[in-house]
Design a protein around this motif. Structure first.
Motif, PDB file in Angstrom:
ATOM      1  N   GLY A   1       5.157  -5.927  44.588  1.00  0.00           N
ATOM      2  CA  GLY A   1       4.250  -4.966  43.981  1.00  0.00           C
ATOM      3  C   GLY A   1       4.609  -4.471  42.601  1.00  0.00           C
ATOM      4  N   ALA A   2       5.706  -4.961  42.015  1.00  0.00           N
ATOM      5  CA  ALA A   2       6.105  -4.494  40.683  1.00  0.00           C
ATOM      6  C   ALA A   2       5.281  -5.166  39.597  1.00  0.00           C
ATOM      7  CB  ALA A   2       7.583  -4.775  40.455  1.00  0.00           C
ATOM      8  N   LYS A   3       5.132  -4.460  38.488  1.00  0.00           N
ATOM      9  CA  LYS A   3       4.607  -5.050  37.261  1.00  0.00           C
ATOM     10  C   LYS A   3       5.823  -5.545  36.477  1.00  0.00           C
ATOM     11  CE  LYS A   3       0.673  -1.941  37.179  1.00  0.00           C
ATOM     12  NZ  LYS A   3       0.621  -0.512  37.446  1.00  0.00           N
ATOM     13  N   VAL A   4       5.775  -6.768  35.964  1.00  0.00           N
ATOM     14  CA  VAL A   4       6.978  -7.417  35.462  1.00  0.00           C
ATOM     15  C   VAL A   4       6.845  -7.804  33.991  1.00  0.00           C
ATOM     16  CG1 VAL A   4       8.652  -9.256  35.847  1.00  0.00           C
ATOM     17  CG2 VAL A   4       7.340  -8.354  37.780  1.00  0.00           C
ATOM     18  N   VAL A   5       7.850  -7.442  33.212  1.00  0.00           N
ATOM     19  CA  VAL A   5       7.997  -7.951  31.849  1.00  0.00           C
ATOM     20  C   VAL A   5       8.955  -9.135  31.933  1.00  0.00           C
ATOM     21  CG1 VAL A   5       8.703  -7.455  29.482  1.00  0.00           C
ATOM     22  CG2 VAL A   5       7.627  -5.661  30.872  1.00  0.00           C
ATOM     23  N   VAL A   6       8.444 -10.309  31.629  1.00  0.00           N
ATOM     24  CA  VAL A   6       9.196 -11.555  31.758  1.00  0.00           C
ATOM     25  C   VAL A   6       9.772 -11.919  30.396  1.00  0.00           C
ATOM     26  CG1 VAL A   6       9.095 -13.987  32.406  1.00  0.00           C
ATOM     27  CG2 VAL A   6       7.674 -12.307  33.614  1.00  0.00           C
ATOM     28  N   ASN A   7      11.068 -11.673  30.224  1.00  0.00           N
ATOM     29  CA  ASN A   7      11.714 -12.012  28.958  1.00  0.00           C
ATOM     30  C   ASN A   7      12.359 -13.379  29.036  1.00  0.00           C
ATOM     31  OD1 ASN A   7      14.789 -12.054  27.832  1.00  0.00           O
ATOM     32  ND2 ASN A   7      13.353 -11.369  26.273  1.00  0.00           N
ATOM     33  N   ASP A   8      12.114 -14.199  28.045  1.00  0.00           N
ATOM     34  CA  ASP A   8      12.841 -15.456  27.891  1.00  0.00           C
ATOM     35  C   ASP A   8      12.681 -15.930  26.463  1.00  0.00           C
ATOM     36  OD1 ASP A   8      14.046 -17.607  30.127  1.00  0.00           O
ATOM     37  OD2 ASP A   8      13.532 -18.479  28.181  1.00  0.00           O
ATOM     38  N   LEU A   9      13.808 -16.243  25.838  1.00  0.00           N
ATOM     39  CA  LEU A   9      13.791 -16.689  24.448  1.00  0.00           C
ATOM     40  C   LEU A   9      13.285 -18.115  24.329  1.00  0.00           C
ATOM     41  CD1 LEU A   9      14.504 -15.720  21.599  1.00  0.00           C
ATOM     42  CD2 LEU A   9      16.847 -16.502  21.983  1.00  0.00           C
ATOM     43  N   GLY A  10      13.311 -18.861  25.449  1.00  0.00           N
ATOM     44  CA  GLY A  10      12.816 -20.229  25.433  1.00  0.00           C
ATOM     45  C   GLY A  10      13.769 -21.201  24.771  1.00  0.00           C
ATOM     46  N   VAL A  11      15.054 -21.110  25.126  1.00  0.00           N
ATOM     47  CA  VAL A  11      16.049 -22.007  24.536  1.00  0.00           C
ATOM     48  C   VAL A  11      16.648 -22.901  25.612  1.00  0.00           C
ATOM     49  CG1 VAL A  11      16.612 -20.397  22.694  1.00  0.00           C
ATOM     50  CG2 VAL A  11      17.917 -20.329  24.824  1.00  0.00           C
ATOM     51  N   GLY A  12      17.349 -23.932  25.160  1.00  0.00           N
ATOM     52  CA  GLY A  12      18.008 -24.844  26.072  1.00  0.00           C
ATOM     53  C   GLY A  12      19.268 -24.239  26.653  1.00  0.00           C
ATOM     54  N   LEU A  13      19.957 -25.030  27.485  1.00  0.00           N
ATOM     55  CA  LEU A  13      21.153 -24.549  28.174  1.00  0.00           C
ATOM     56  C   LEU A  13      22.230 -24.096  27.202  1.00  0.00           C
ATOM     57  CD1 LEU A  13      22.655 -24.167  30.844  1.00  0.00           C
ATOM     58  CD2 LEU A  13      23.341 -26.569  30.729  1.00  0.00           C
ATOM     59  N   ASP A  14      22.297 -24.728  26.017  1.00  0.00           N
ATOM     60  CA  ASP A  14      23.325 -24.380  25.033  1.00  0.00           C
ATOM     61  C   ASP A  14      22.855 -23.341  24.034  1.00  0.00           C
ATOM     62  OD1 ASP A  14      21.511 -25.857  23.616  1.00  0.00           O
ATOM     63  OD2 ASP A  14      22.974 -27.235  22.723  1.00  0.00           O
ATOM     64  N   GLY A  15      21.648 -22.796  24.222  1.00  0.00           N
ATOM     65  CA  GLY A  15      21.145 -21.752  23.344  1.00  0.00           C
ATOM     66  C   GLY A  15      20.297 -22.232  22.197  1.00  0.00           C
ATOM     67  N   THR A  16      20.036 -23.539  22.100  1.00  0.00           N
ATOM     68  CA  THR A  16      19.196 -24.071  21.026  1.00  0.00           C
ATOM     69  C   THR A  16      17.729 -24.015  21.443  1.00  0.00           C
ATOM     70  OG1 THR A  16      19.514 -26.316  21.870  1.00  0.00           O
ATOM     71  CG2 THR A  16      21.012 -25.563  20.142  1.00  0.00           C
ATOM     72  N   PRO A  17      16.798 -23.955  20.467  1.00  0.00           N
ATOM     73  CA  PRO A  17      15.378 -23.783  20.794  1.00  0.00           C
ATOM     74  C   PRO A  17      14.838 -24.891  21.692  1.00  0.00           C
ATOM     75  CG  PRO A  17      15.759 -23.346  18.470  1.00  0.00           C
ATOM     76  CD  PRO A  17      17.045 -23.909  19.012  1.00  0.00           C
ATOM     77  N   ALA A  18      13.995 -24.510  22.639  1.00  0.00           N
ATOM     78  CA  ALA A  18      13.320 -25.446  23.529  1.00  0.00           C
ATOM     79  C   ALA A  18      11.843 -25.523  23.135  1.00  0.00           C
ATOM     80  CB  ALA A  18      13.468 -24.999  24.980  1.00  0.00           C
ATOM     81  N   PRO A  19      11.152 -26.605  23.476  1.00  0.00           N
ATOM     82  CA  PRO A  19       9.805 -26.825  22.957  1.00  0.00           C
ATOM     83  C   PRO A  19       8.700 -26.033  23.650  1.00  0.00           C
ATOM     84  CG  PRO A  19      10.453 -28.652  24.354  1.00  0.00           C
ATOM     85  CD  PRO A  19      11.664 -27.763  24.212  1.00  0.00           C
ATOM     86  N   ASP A  20       8.942 -25.472  24.822  1.00  0.00           N
ATOM     87  CA  ASP A  20       7.873 -24.783  25.530  1.00  0.00           C
ATOM     88  C   ASP A  20       8.191 -23.304  25.689  1.00  0.00           C
ATOM     89  OD1 ASP A  20       9.921 -24.934  27.282  1.00  0.00           O
ATOM     90  OD2 ASP A  20       8.806 -25.883  28.920  1.00  0.00           O
ATOM     91  N   SER A  21       7.328 -22.582  26.386  1.00  0.00           N
ATOM     92  CA  SER A  21       7.522 -21.149  26.614  1.00  0.00           C
ATOM     93  C   SER A  21       7.613 -20.899  28.110  1.00  0.00           C
ATOM     94  CB  SER A  21       6.365 -20.347  26.018  1.00  0.00           C
ATOM     95  OG  SER A  21       6.475 -18.983  26.367  1.00  0.00           O
ATOM     96  N   PRO A  22       8.812 -20.947  28.673  1.00  0.00           N
ATOM     97  CA  PRO A  22       8.945 -20.746  30.118  1.00  0.00           C
ATOM     98  C   PRO A  22       8.482 -19.373  30.574  1.00  0.00           C
ATOM     99  CG  PRO A  22      11.100 -20.742  29.059  1.00  0.00           C
ATOM    100  CD  PRO A  22      10.117 -21.201  28.031  1.00  0.00           C
TER     101      PRO A  22
END
Length: 314
Positions: A41-62
Motif C-alpha cells: 500500500g505504499a507510494k514509492v519513489v523509485v530511485n536509480d541512476l541507471g548505471v552498470g555494475l561498475d557505475g558506468t552509464p547504462a542504455p535504459d532506465s530501470p
C-alpha cells in the motif's frame, strides 16, 4: 514547485498511506523492495541512476520499468534518476517524494556497485568510487530526509519516520578482494548507530540490514545458485526474500521501538547481529611492559570466542 499526484491508488496493507523512497531500486534488491512496499500500500519513489555494475552509464532506465510495474498493479510510484551521492541529488530525492505525494515516511538506502581488487592492486579511484556510492550515498539521503523530518517535528506534526540502511556480511566480517566495499559497508553500520541515537528525538527510527541474495553484485559469490530452482523448492537466494523484513522495518506502528539494530537476512533466516562489546579483560592497575601486555593478550585470546572468518579467506 507545483505539487502533482501520480496516477494509481494505494491499497490496504502494512504500509498503506506511507510514502517510501528506495535508492538503487531499478534492479535486484532495490527493485524487490520497491515492489514489496507497493504491494503493502505504499507510494514509492523509485530511485536509480541507471548505471552498470561498475557505475558506468547504462542504455535504459530501470527505474521507469519498476514504476510501470507498480502502476500496472494498481499502485502509485514515480521515478527519480538523480545521483544520491551528491547533495543536489539527495535533496531532490526528498523533494520528489514531498512534491509528488505530499510527504516522506521511509527511506531505504540500497544503491551501490562494485569495483573489486586485492588491496595491492586497488586503485585510489576505485576506492573513492565505491566509498562514494555506498557510504556517501547513504549519508546524503539520510541527512536530507532527517532535515525534513526534524522540520516536521519542530512544526508540531507527528513523525513516524523510518530509515533502513544496507550493509553487508563484508561490512561485518570483511571480504577478500573487497577492501573498498568492506570498509564502506562497515562505515554504514557506524552511521546507522549514530543516526539512530541522534534522530530518535524527532520520531525517526534507523536500522540496517546485511542481506545475502542473488543480484548483479553477487553473481560471483553465488555462482552456483544463479539459476532459481524449479518446482516447489524454496529459492533461498531470491532477493524477494529480503524485502519482507525491509518492509516491516519501514512500516509505521508495527515497527515502533525497533531502532539502532542490524539484521542479517538470507532466505528464510533473520538474525539480530550483536555488535562490538567488551569481552575478556585484564587490568594490571599500572603500566604494562610490552612483554607483559603480550602475555596478557595471549591469555585473553584463549578465553575469547573465535570471530567469524573473513569471506574468501583460505
Amino acid at each position: 514547485m507545483t505539487r502533482t499526484t501520480e496516477s494509481g491508488t494505494a491499497g490496504g496493507g502494512l504500509c498503506a498511506g506511507r510514502v517510501v523512497a528506495v535508492t538503487g531500486a531499478g534492479r535486484g534488491l532495490g527493485r524487490a523492495h520497491a515492489l514489496a512496499y507497493a504491494a503493502e500500500g505504499a507510494k514509492v519513489v523509485v530511485n536509480d541512476l541507471g548505471v552498470g555494475l561498475d557505475g558506468t552509464p547504462a542504455p535504459d532506465s530501470p527505474a521507469a520499468h519498476v514504476v510501470r510495474a507498480i502502476r500496472e498493479s494498481g499502485g502509485s510510484a514515480t521515478a527519480h534518476t538523480g545521483d544520491i551521492a551528491t547533495s543536489q541529488g539527495a535533496a531532490s530525492l526528498v523533494a520528489t517524494a514531498v512534491d509528488t505525494f505530499g510527504r516522506l515516511d521511509t527511506l531505504v538506502n540500497n544503491a551501490g556497485f562494485l569495483r573489486d581488487r586485492m588491496l595491492v592492486n586497488l586503485g585510489e579511484d576505485d576506492w573513492d568510487a565505491v566509498v562514494r556510492v555506498h557510504l556517501k550515498g547513504h549519508f546524503l539521503p539520510l541527512k536530507h530526509a532527517a532535515a525534513y523530518w526534524r522540520a516536521e517535528a519542530k512544526a508540531g506534526r507527528t513523525v513516524a519516520a523510518r530509515i533502513v540502511n544496507t550493509s553487508s556480511g563484508a561490512g561485518l566480517l570483511g571480504s577478500v578482494g573487497q577492501g573498498n566495499y568492506s570498509a564502506a559497508k562497515a562505515g554504514i553500520l557506524g552511521l546507522t548507530l549514530v543516526a539512530a541515537a541522534e534522530l530518535g528525538r524527532y520520531g525517526v527510527q534507523v536500522n540496517a540490514i546485511a542481506p545475502a541474495a542473488r543480484t548483479r553484485m553477487t553473481e560471483a559469490a553465488f555462482a552456483d545458485t544463479m539459476t532459481a530452482p524449479e518446482g516447489g523448492t524454496f529459492d533461498a537466494m531470491a532477493p524477494e526474500n529480503v524485502s519482507p523484513l525491509v518492509v516491516w522495518l519501514g512500516s509505521g506502528a508495527p515497527s515502533d521501538g525497533v531502532t539502532g539494530c542490524v539484521f542479517e537476512v538470507e532466505g528464510g533466516r533473520v538474525t539480530v547481529m550483536e555488535g562490538w562489546r567488551p569481552g575478556p579483560t585484564a587490568d594490571k592497575a599500572e603500566r604494562w611492559t610490552p612483554a607483559g601486555a603480550g602475555g596478557a593478550v595471549r591469555e585473553l585470546l584463549g578465553r575469547t570466542a573465535a570471530p567469524g572468518a573473513v569471506y574468501g579467506a583460505s
